[in-house]
Design a protein around this motif. Structure first.
Motif, short mmCIF file in Angstrom:
data_model
loop_
_atom_site.label_atom_id
_atom_site.label_comp_id
_atom_site.label_asym_id
_atom_site.label_seq_id
_atom_site.Cartn_x
_atom_site.Cartn_y
_atom_site.Cartn_z
N PHE A 51 0.86 -1.19 0.00
CA PHE A 51 0.00 0.00 0.00
C PHE A 51 0.89 1.23 0.00
O PHE A 51 2.04 1.20 0.42
CB PHE A 51 -0.94 0.01 1.21
CG PHE A 51 -0.22 -0.09 2.53
CD1 PHE A 51 0.00 -1.32 3.11
CD2 PHE A 51 0.24 1.05 3.17
CE1 PHE A 51 0.69 -1.42 4.31
CE2 PHE A 51 0.92 0.96 4.37
CZ PHE A 51 1.15 -0.27 4.95
N ASP A 52 0.30 2.32 -0.48
CA ASP A 52 1.08 3.54 -0.58
C ASP A 52 0.14 4.74 -0.46
O ASP A 52 -0.94 4.75 -1.06
CB ASP A 52 1.78 3.57 -1.96
CG ASP A 52 2.75 4.73 -2.07
OD1 ASP A 52 3.28 5.16 -1.03
OD2 ASP A 52 2.95 5.21 -3.19
N GLY A 53 0.54 5.71 0.33
CA GLY A 53 -0.26 6.92 0.48
C GLY A 53 0.57 7.96 1.21
O GLY A 53 1.66 7.66 1.69
N ARG A 54 0.01 9.15 1.29
CA ARG A 54 0.75 10.21 1.97
C ARG A 54 0.92 9.84 3.45
O ARG A 54 -0.03 9.62 4.17
CB ARG A 54 -0.03 11.54 1.86
CG ARG A 54 0.72 12.75 2.35
CD ARG A 54 -0.06 14.01 2.05
NE ARG A 54 -1.36 14.04 2.73
CZ ARG A 54 -1.56 14.56 3.94
NH1 ARG A 54 -0.57 15.09 4.61
NH2 ARG A 54 -2.76 14.55 4.47
N ASN A 57 3.22 4.00 3.94
CA ASN A 57 3.47 3.06 2.84
C ASN A 57 4.15 1.82 3.39
O ASN A 57 4.83 1.88 4.40
CB ASN A 57 4.31 3.71 1.74
CG ASN A 57 5.67 4.11 2.23
OD1 ASN A 57 6.54 3.26 2.43
ND2 ASN A 57 5.86 5.39 2.50
N LYS A 98 -8.32 0.72 4.73
CA LYS A 98 -8.36 1.92 3.86
C LYS A 98 -9.62 2.75 4.12
O LYS A 98 -9.57 3.97 4.23
CB LYS A 98 -8.39 1.50 2.39
CG LYS A 98 -7.05 1.23 1.77
CD LYS A 98 -7.22 0.72 0.35
CE LYS A 98 -7.84 1.79 -0.56
NZ LYS A 98 -7.97 1.31 -1.95
N VAL A 106 -6.48 10.05 5.37
CA VAL A 106 -5.40 9.25 4.79
C VAL A 106 -5.99 8.40 3.67
O VAL A 106 -6.91 7.61 3.91
CB VAL A 106 -4.74 8.34 5.85
CG1 VAL A 106 -3.71 7.41 5.19
CG2 VAL A 106 -4.07 9.17 6.93
N THR A 107 -5.49 8.60 2.47
CA THR A 107 -5.97 7.83 1.31
C THR A 107 -4.86 6.90 0.85
O THR A 107 -3.75 7.35 0.56
CB THR A 107 -6.35 8.78 0.15
OG1 THR A 107 -7.32 9.71 0.64
CG2 THR A 107 -6.94 8.02 -1.02
N LEU A 108 -5.16 5.63 0.83
CA LEU A 108 -4.15 4.65 0.42
C LEU A 108 -4.47 4.07 -0.95
O LEU A 108 -5.63 3.86 -1.29
CB LEU A 108 -4.11 3.48 1.41
CG LEU A 108 -3.62 3.75 2.83
CD1 LEU A 108 -3.59 2.43 3.61
CD2 LEU A 108 -2.25 4.39 2.82
N LYS A 109 -3.41 3.82 -1.69
CA LYS A 109 -3.54 3.11 -2.97
C LYS A 109 -3.03 1.69 -2.71
O LYS A 109 -1.94 1.51 -2.16
CB LYS A 109 -2.69 3.82 -4.02
CG LYS A 109 -2.91 3.36 -5.42
CD LYS A 109 -2.19 4.30 -6.38
CE LYS A 109 -2.01 3.72 -7.76
NZ LYS A 109 -3.09 2.95 -8.31
N GLU B 86 -13.48 4.57 -1.75
CA GLU B 86 -13.09 5.96 -1.97
C GLU B 86 -14.10 6.65 -2.90
O GLU B 86 -14.34 6.19 -4.03
CB GLU B 86 -11.70 5.99 -2.58
CG GLU B 86 -11.05 7.35 -2.45
CD GLU B 86 -9.70 7.40 -3.14
OE1 GLU B 86 -8.97 6.39 -3.13
OE2 GLU B 86 -9.39 8.45 -3.71
#
Lengths: 172, 123
Positions: A51-54, A57, A98, A106-109, B86
């Motif tokens: 996962f990755d986000g501001r 990660n 998420k 917090v938004t995760l990809k 989202e």
């Protein structure tokens, strides 16, 4: 920072409890002071997802003993294989996490979930986890491990949201 | 009477078997695809009453497939089934022509009723 850390712990623990509940399996978080990482059992079924986000990660891993998966297989309408089941469930676990993190801005990809060999999980463990959460079941312990980096300062609680949640069906 | 066909697109066999099994038990003809590219091939081969589509998949994800398909133009009903919540992604799917968004894990009886309702309304 401590509040944010506690919030992340609660999010991961509650998400895991709810995930297993959806399969009819009761799991109870093991208190950190009772948890002995050196007493890890071996896990036949392990999957991970990046996962990755501001501010956040890394990798989330879910490790389940075959004895716990056997509880899922008691229902004959579930023709799953353990490997695919654990892979799908680490995906669903990250989905729950998420969704809850959106309340903290917090938004995760998410990456694609993948099955890990027990050996790869041992190597990940040897490199050290950021956090490990153990859960007790009637048939053994389930483990959720987090590796990577977290900047707790980016967590800003924005209050309850009206986001959809697991099981919701929204028609357009 | 011709059986209505549903395409279930998900890289997880667990989900394909669970959802496909529930639909097959009530009489749907179920076809599976493991990702967006395979789904495109199946859709080109035959007509489906409805597509159940995951988002996070290898090769071609569900949103990309949706945007490539243009389901409204094809008269194809698409229901998304995903862990994603989202709002921006849900909105993107809506704009691309999806008819609904279901968040995993979904109650299978509810899913079947939703599929029947959408197909029935479109008939």
């Amino acid at each position: 920072m401590h509040d944010s850390r506690a919030a992340l712990d609660i999010i991961i623990q509650s998400s895991t409890v709810e995930l297993f509940h959806s399969w009819g399996i009761a799991v109870a978080p093991v208190a950190r002071n009772l948890f002995r990482p050196e007493q890890f059992q071996s896990y036949e079924l392990v999957a991970s997802i990046d996962f990755d986000g501001r501010g956040l990660n890394g990798t989330l891993a879910l490790a389940v003993p075959q004895s716990v998966f056997a509880l899922v297989k008691q229902d004959p309408t579930r023709p799953h294989t353990g490997r695919d089941w654990v892979r799908e469930n680490v995906n669903q676990l990250l989905g729950r996490i998420k969704g809850r993190l959106l309340q903290f801005q917090v938004t995760l990809k998410a990456g694609l979930p993948a099955v890990m060999t027990p050996e790869a999980f041992e190597q990940m463990r040897a490199r050290g986890f950021l956090a490990v959460y153990a859960f007790r079941t009637l048939r053994g312990e389930v483990l959720v491990a987090l590796s990577g980096q977290v900047d707790y300062s980016v967590f800003v609680y924005s209050g309850a949201t009206t986001l959809p949640s697991e099981g919701d069906i929204i028609l357009f | 009477m011709e059986r209505k066909s549903v395409l279930v697109v998900d890289d997880s066999e667990t989900i394909r078997k669970q959802v496909g099994g529930a639909l097959a038990r009530v009489g749907f003809d179920v076809v599976e695809a493991v990702d967006g590219l395979e789904a495109l091939e199946r859709i080109d081969e035959r007509k489906f009453s409805l597509v159940i589509l995951d988002v996070n998949m290898p090769r071609l994800n569900g949103i990309e497939l949706l945007e490539r398909l243009d389901p409204k133009k094809r008269g194809l009903l698409v229901l998304m089934l995903t862990t994603e919540v989202e709002p921006a992604i849900i909105e993107r799917a809506k704009k691309a022509g999806a008819r609904g968004w279901m968040i995993k894990p979904v109650n299978l009886d509810q899913l079947v009723r939703t599929v029947e309702k959408l197909i029935g309304a479109a008939a």
